[in-house]
Design a protein around this motif. Structure first.
Motif, PDB file in Angstrom:
ATOM      1  N   VAL A 190      61.213  52.517  40.227  1.00 43.05           N
ATOM      2  CA  VAL A 190      59.885  52.222  40.499  1.00 43.05           C
ATOM      3  C   VAL A 190      60.056  50.816  40.594  1.00 43.05           C
ATOM      4  O   VAL A 190      59.329  50.282  41.650  1.00 43.05           O
ATOM      5  N   VAL A 191      60.482  50.087  40.064  1.00 44.49           N
ATOM      6  CA  VAL A 191      60.619  48.579  40.025  1.00 44.49           C
ATOM      7  C   VAL A 191      61.402  48.318  41.528  1.00 44.49           C
ATOM      8  O   VAL A 191      61.055  47.439  42.132  1.00 44.49           O
ATOM      9  N   SER A 193      61.632  50.069  44.071  1.00 41.82           N
ATOM     10  CA  SER A 193      60.607  50.553  45.035  1.00 41.82           C
ATOM     11  C   SER A 193      59.579  49.526  45.430  1.00 41.82           C
ATOM     12  O   SER A 193      59.334  49.028  46.452  1.00 41.82           O
ATOM     13  N   GLY A 194      59.121  48.969  44.158  1.00 44.92           N
ATOM     14  CA  GLY A 194      58.111  48.021  44.178  1.00 44.92           C
ATOM     15  C   GLY A 194      58.672  46.665  45.107  1.00 44.92           C
ATOM     16  O   GLY A 194      57.997  46.108  45.945  1.00 44.92           O
ATOM     17  N   LEU A 195      59.874  46.252  44.755  1.00 44.27           N
ATOM     18  CA  LEU A 195      60.549  45.233  45.293  1.00 44.27           C
ATOM     19  C   LEU A 195      60.676  45.492  46.854  1.00 44.27           C
ATOM     20  O   LEU A 195      60.486  44.751  47.688  1.00 44.27           O
ATOM     21  N   LEU A 197      59.068  47.401  48.768  1.00 44.59           N
ATOM     22  CA  LEU A 197      57.621  46.940  49.337  1.00 44.59           C
ATOM     23  C   LEU A 197      57.180  45.846  49.654  1.00 44.59           C
ATOM     24  O   LEU A 197      56.763  45.355  50.472  1.00 44.59           O
ATOM     25  N   MET A 198      57.627  45.072  48.584  1.00 42.88           N
ATOM     26  CA  MET A 198      57.199  43.471  48.608  1.00 42.88           C
ATOM     27  C   MET A 198      58.005  42.968  49.907  1.00 42.88           C
ATOM     28  O   MET A 198      57.638  42.084  50.603  1.00 42.88           O
ATOM     29  N   VAL A 200      59.188  44.589  52.406  1.00 44.94           N
ATOM     30  CA  VAL A 200      58.506  45.113  53.679  1.00 44.94           C
ATOM     31  C   VAL A 200      57.241  44.063  53.963  1.00 44.94           C
ATOM     32  O   VAL A 200      56.909  43.906  55.315  1.00 44.94           O
ATOM     33  N   ALA A 236      61.374  35.648  43.983  1.00 44.39           N
ATOM     34  CA  ALA A 236      61.193  37.011  43.386  1.00 44.39           C
ATOM     35  C   ALA A 236      62.622  37.456  42.997  1.00 44.39           C
ATOM     36  O   ALA A 236      62.564  38.378  41.988  1.00 44.39           O
TER      37      ALA A 236
ATOM     38  N   PHE B 394      50.742  51.498  44.450  1.00 41.35           N
ATOM     39  CA  PHE B 394      52.227  51.710  44.062  1.00 41.35           C
ATOM     40  C   PHE B 394      52.287  51.149  42.795  1.00 41.35           C
ATOM     41  O   PHE B 394      52.803  51.887  41.862  1.00 41.35           O
ATOM     42  N   MET B 395      52.130  49.736  42.532  1.00 43.63           N
ATOM     43  CA  MET B 395      52.451  49.205  41.375  1.00 43.63           C
ATOM     44  C   MET B 395      51.697  49.776  40.044  1.00 43.63           C
ATOM     45  O   MET B 395      51.986  49.902  38.970  1.00 43.63           O
ATOM     46  N   MET B 408      55.469  39.327  40.909  1.00 46.86           N
ATOM     47  CA  MET B 408      55.615  40.019  42.317  1.00 46.86           C
ATOM     48  C   MET B 408      54.416  39.981  43.136  1.00 46.86           C
ATOM     49  O   MET B 408      54.434  39.722  44.028  1.00 46.86           O
ATOM     50  N   LEU B 411      53.445  36.392  43.940  1.00 51.04           N
ATOM     51  CA  LEU B 411      54.303  36.029  44.966  1.00 51.04           C
ATOM     52  C   LEU B 411      53.963  36.690  46.322  1.00 51.04           C
ATOM     53  O   LEU B 411      53.742  36.078  47.432  1.00 51.04           O
ATOM     54  N   CYS B 412      53.506  37.747  46.132  1.00 54.59           N
ATOM     55  CA  CYS B 412      53.048  38.457  47.597  1.00 54.59           C
ATOM     56  C   CYS B 412      51.591  37.738  48.084  1.00 54.59           C
ATOM     57  O   CYS B 412      51.560  37.706  49.315  1.00 54.59           O
TER      58      CYS B 412
END
Lengths: 432, 434
Positions: A190-191, A193-195, A197-198, A200, A236, B394-395, B408, B411-412
């Motif tokens: 999950v982490v 996937s989150g990264l 997405l970030m 993207v 990040a 998602f988070m 995160m 930063l986004c």
């Protein structure tokens, strides 16, 4: 290194029986060290013998240790072909095949070195050198100003890792263990996937900004934005490393053993096969070799595209990464079949995360230094592909189980992606 | 008369505020029981009561929160507006001046909610929670600045979802480094679903317009926007019913979103001002915010020119940061106390409120005022909202948080802010290119 004399003598006598010519040649070697007497020549022969022995053992382990190294001669062959013929297609093909074993050995050397440096630096090493091949190819392409090749090859590497490698691993593992679903550590997935997405997000903003013609300065603003976003993404990624290696080590430990790929590194008790300095030297040698071959590879891309009648996009997005990832591919499948799915995920998704959050921003920064206009605007088609792929994969991973059907779905998705890029060229830029 | 004794006790506490004259009046009033006509004494007492409660009220409202140091900025902005042409200063000062007013408005709302019980209290929070943004938007609508409305509401959503939530997760994660903090997944998932529905409501008009596939170019998507807004308002109403009736427990925690004081979390907390005082203060503060918003909105374009920043950046980033400052601080504070559900309620609940209530409401208000406010937020803004909602949804779906997730998100937000720093609306000519 002065050992007691008698020990040296007895050893020298053992040695003498084996290597006569080398000893005699050593005697002719002018000693620079201010030692005198017959002991010095014996000492030298002993030292040299030790070096040669270790060198040959090292070469044996590194070069002859795996079957994939059968492909090694293709490298020099491609260089020869480059100077002899104009056939870019063959040069491209041979250098591609020649890089494959080098990349695998580079991963092996990295993992051997990681065994010496402890977990923290080891994880860092894996995190940086894990995709050294892609990085080297990208830098060479940047130097030549082939920005689209850089973008597309990195994108292709992400897509290939997420869909093809992961899909094959899930499929193979699912077929072997078809009774019930395999499980893996959800948290790490999950982490990651989150990264992804970030990443993207970081890629989408410059692209959408540019294509809605809504920049303050058309063309320039999104390059500036890309550079800023790249720095943010690098920060990040650095925090992600800190987070993994320091705070939540037990949560992510299985996934940490990612890029190093022999069974050996699973057990901490397995003695490393290379010494620390050997590992470092081999790292340097392999990196150098890969650099050389990459240069010929990148030079031959355009010619190969004409000769093989394939779009450059297809070559960059599909062909380059398949070969660059071949070793990781094999090991991911192997670990899945041994029901060690966390390591597989670490290899596949971890590699994708690394490329998207480290290599891509790093390339932008390198391009900035080289005064190339490398940016995060991967053009709409590529960005959209990445976006939908990340969504599909993030969704697949979120429940923490795997079976052969999920693997098959991912592979088939990859076929669709590959087919799309087979029919894809960059649109002509309609500037206002 | 017992209450009078009680009040006099209170007054001795507040001696610092009550002037000696008041005090002597009071003591005269006390002794006055014994001589003089009863009605005169009573009249005197009631006037004194009003005076003292007014002063006490003023003290509670105006002087208890440190943020009120910024209050003079408001009147100062008005003064400068009439004295100089420097729009940059007017904008800046009115922005600063609104911050404490917004915070006090939240306080008054929460105080009133303590009197009205959880249902109406929840409703109050749901409506007045983002009163500041609503007031600014209505003023901008009246001025015909449709893009400012759209961008400031969008920016408010983005700032709540990324900046406020990210800072809260980060600070909470730093304080509780040993393990992940947990929060109520169910509420987060429902809110994410609503946010996605809002994104859908915004996406369809935008895409319809930009694929040049409307029946009447330009007019159809306006009609579609108005219809969708009504639907979104219906959805929001049902959401409120769902929360307040069916799921009272989980909502009570979310209920505290308006309460910036620690006092708001316990139901037994004694309200600091009476019910009528709360209502009056609500009206006064709303009026004041309205006045300042007028000057704020008028100064936006001038400020953009003076500071050489795109209007988009001012609307999307600057306005909401300031408008949300108080919620921001409270969300961080609750996260550090391991009450992550309240932080989530503040941040995500606020986003849901703006997207499912604030935006459609503005469209309807625009409809009434005859302004072409629509849900077509232009492609870039719509895409930003879409990807942001996805990332955040998602988070949140896992139900845990740690400092890295917070980092995160922050930063986004930096990436989003940077994008809007270099963003201007495309000139309409390009719109017609096929």
């Amino acid at each position: 290194m002065m050992r007691p004399v008698d020990e040296k003598e007895s050893f020298a006598m053992e040695v003498e029986t084996i290597v006569d010519s080398s000893v005699s040649s050593v005697k002719r070697y002018p000693p620079e060290m201010p030692h005198n007497g017959p002991l010095s020549s014996v000492a030298y022969s002993w030292i040299l013998w030790r070096i040669l022995k270790r060198l040959s053992k090292s070469i044996k382990v590194v070069i002859f240790g795996t079957k994939i190294n059968i492909l090694l001669p293709f490298g020099p062959l491609s260089i020869v072909l480059h100077f002899l013929t104009e056939n870019h297609g063959l040069v491209f093909f041979f250098s591609l095949i020649g890089i494959t074993p080098l990349a695998e050995r580079l991963g092996y050397a990295t993992e051997q070195l990681a065994a010496y440096t402890g977990q923290t630096v080891g994880g860092l090493l894996n995190a940086t050198f894990g995709n050294a091949t892609e990085m080297i190819i990208a830098i060479y392409a940047l130097k030549n100003g082939m920005i689209r090749v850089v973008q597309q090859s990195l994108l292709g590497s992400i897509l290939s890792n997420m869909l093809l490698v992961l899909g094959c691993a899930f499929f193979a593992g699912g077929v072997v263990h078809s009774k019930k679903d395999q499980i893996f550590n959800k948290a790490g997935a999950v982490v990651n996937s989150g990264l992804l997405l970030m990443a993207v997000m970081g890629l989408m903003f410059p692209a959408v900004l540019h294509f809605t013609h809504s920049e303050v300065q058309y063309g320039k603003s999104e390059v500036a934005l890309s550079r800023f976003s790249s720095c943010v993404m690098l920060i990040a990624y650095a925090s992600y490393l800190v987070f993994q290696l320091k705070s939540h080590r037990n949560l992510y430990h299985p996934i940490e053993d990612e890029e190093g790929l022999n069974e050996a590194d699973l057990d901490q008790d397995e003695p490393p096969e290379l010494s620390q300095w050997e590992a470092i030297s081999w790292l340097a040698i392999l990196t150098l070799w890969i650099s050389i071959l990459s240069e010929y590879l990148v030079d031959a891309i355009e010619g190969a595209s004409d000769a093989l009648n394939l779009p450059m996009a297809f070559i960059s997005v599909i062909l380059l990464p398949i070969v660059g990832n071949a070793a990781e591919h094999a090991s991911a499948i192997m670990f899945a079949m041994k029901n060690k799915l966390d390591i597989t995920l670490g290899v596949a998704i971890g590699s994708s995360t690394q490329i998207s959050m480290f290599v891509i921003p790093f390339s932008v920064v390198v391009g900035w230094l080289m005064k190339q206009q490398m940016d995060l605007n991967f053009q709409l088609f590529e960005t959209a592909t990445l976006f939908i792929t990340v969504l599909v994969v993030a969704f697949m991973l979120q429940d923490g189980t795997a079976n052969y059907f999920k693997g098959l779905m991912l592979i088939l998705c990859y076929f669709i992606v590959a087919a799309s890029f087979y029919f894809h060229t960059d649109p002509e830029e309609k500037d206002d | 008369m017992g209450s009078m004794d009680g009040r006099s006790e209170h007054e001795f506490e507040d001696e610092s505020l009550v002037s000696p004259m008041e005090l002597t009046k009071m003591t005269n009033g006390l002794t006055g029981i014994h001589h003089g006509s009863f009605s005169a004494v009573e009249q005197q007492k009631s006037i004194d009561n009003i005076n003292t409660s007014l002063l006490r009220s003023l003290k509670v409202i105006l002087f208890t929160s440190k943020i009120n140091i910024l209050m003079p900025c408001g009147p100062l902005a008005v003064v400068i507006h009439h004295l100089t042409e420097d729009q940059g200063w007017v904008f800046f000062l009115s922005l600063l001046g609104i911050i404490p007013l917004a915070e006090r408005l939240g306080f008054a709302t929460e105080q009133l909610a303590l009197f009205t019980g959880p249902t109406v209290g929840g409703l109050l929070n749901a409506t007045f929670g983002n009163a500041t943004e609503m007031i600014i938007s209505v003023h901008a609508l009246k001025g015909g600045m449709i893009r400012v409305v759209q961008q400031s509401l969008l920016g408010s959503i983005l700032s709540n979802m990324l900046l406020v939530l990210g800072c809260a997760f980060f600070c909470g994660g730093i304080v509780f480094m040993k393990k992940d903090q947990v929060f109520d997944k169910a509420a987060a998932v429902v809110n994410s679903g609503l946010l996605l529905m809002a994104v859908m409501g915004l996406l369809f008009p935008a895409v319809l317009h930009y694929t040049h596939s409307e029946v009447h170019y330009g007019k159809s998507e306006l009609a579609l926007s108005r219809f969708s807004s009504c639907i979104m308002l219906v959805a929001y109403a049902f959401y409120l019913v769902f929360q307040l009736k069916g799921h009272n427990e989980s909502y009570e925690r979310v209920n505290e979103e308006g309460g910036q004081n620690e006092g708001g979390t316990d139901d037994e907390e004694v309200p600091e001002i009476s019910k009528w005082e709360a209502i009056i203060w609500l009206a006064i503060l709303t009026g004041w915010i309205s006045v300042l918003s007028d000057y704020l909105v008028d100064a936006i374009q001038g400020a953009s020119a003076a500071w050489n920043i795109p209007i988009a950046f001012i609307s999307v980033i600057l306005l909401p940061i300031v408008g949300n400052a108080a919620e921001h601080a409270s969300a961080i504070m609750f996260a550090m106390k391991d009450k992550l559900d309240i932080s989530l309620g503040v941040a995500i609940g606020s986003s849901t409120q703006i997207s499912m209530f604030g935006i459609p409401f503005c469209v309807v208000v625009g409809w009434i005022l005859g302004r072409p406010m629509d849900l077509n937020f232009q492609l870039f803004e719509t895409a930003s909202l879409f990807i942001t909602v996805l990332v955040v949804a998602f988070m949140l779906q896992e139900g845990t948080s740690n400092y890295f997730k917070g980092l995160m998100l922050v930063l986004c937000y930096l990436i989003v802010a940077a994008s809007f720093f270099v963003h201007v609306d495309p000139s309409p000519v390009q719109d017609k290119k096929p």
